[in-house]
Design a protein around this motif. Structure first.
Motif: not given
Length: 215
Positions: A62, A68, A82
């Motif tokens: 992420t 996320n 994300d």
């Protein structure tokens, strides 16, 4: 008015002023990093579809500052989505999923009629399989507009598509090595509709879908 002000302070009445959103930028890449576009403003929202394939599923990443909403790992592949509310100073590159075989990213930037201060994700659908993923339904009709419905998939044979996207997306973008991934979106500034999203078997597959409510 005094009562309304008191309710706002208590958190029971807090109109955001965001009544519409528009897409202002799409960037794609076949690399582990993707560059921030120019012209960003505080209160814009970035949404990143991030895909990779390797010998085994690539590691989950992420990017710094992002949140996320779905992480879908398969036997040799991974697909993530994300988001980030921007402060307007973003520059340089975003580092995401990296793989020695295949990588790809699609970065959307959305802007509200006033700066966006909150993002509320739906519950997202996800399936990774070496067969044909089942159709997915995004239950967007109860959501509060403005919201954006998303779908994305990866098929490691390349040149993947959506076999079903109903209602149709506003646009779709193939991205990544040999176009092994695709993402699509539809903006609802009023009257959100439920969506059916599907793909065909394309070797090692992952399919994700959901929506982000922006306020």
């Amino acid at each position: 008015m005094a009562l309304i002000g008191q309710m706002a302070m208590m958190g029971t009445y807090a109109p955001s002023g965001v009544t519409s959103v528009t897409l202002i930028s799409i960037t794609i890449t076949s690399a582990a990093t993707i560059a921030w576009p120019a012209g960003l403003q505080a209160g814009d929202v970035a949404v990143l579809a991030d895909a990779g394939s390797g010998i085994g599923a690539p590691a989950s990443v992420t990017p710094t500052g992002f949140t996320n909403v779905v992480d879908c790992p398969g036997v040799v592949h991974r697909l993530m989505v994300d988001y980030k509310i921007l402060d307007g100073t973003e520059a340089g590159n975003i580092m995401g999923i990296s793989s020695g075989i295949g990588a790809g990213k699609c970065l959307y930037i959305y802007r509200g009629n006033v700066p966006i201060t909150a993002v509320v994700p739906s519950t997202w659908n996800s399936e990774a399989t070496t067969g044909d993923p089942a159709p997915q339904t995004v239950l967007a009709s109860p959501g509060a507009p403005p919201l954006v419905v998303f779908g994305a998939n990866i098929g490691t044979n390349g040149n993947t598509t959506f076999s079903t996207a109903s209602p149709a997306f506003d646009a779709t973008e193939n991205f990544g090595s040999a176009n092994f991934a695709i993402a699509g979106y539809k903006i609802y500034n009023s009257s959100p509709a439920n969506h059916t999203i599907d793909m065909t078997d394309n070797n090692a597959n992952a399919l994700v879908s959901g929506y982000l409510q922006l306020s």
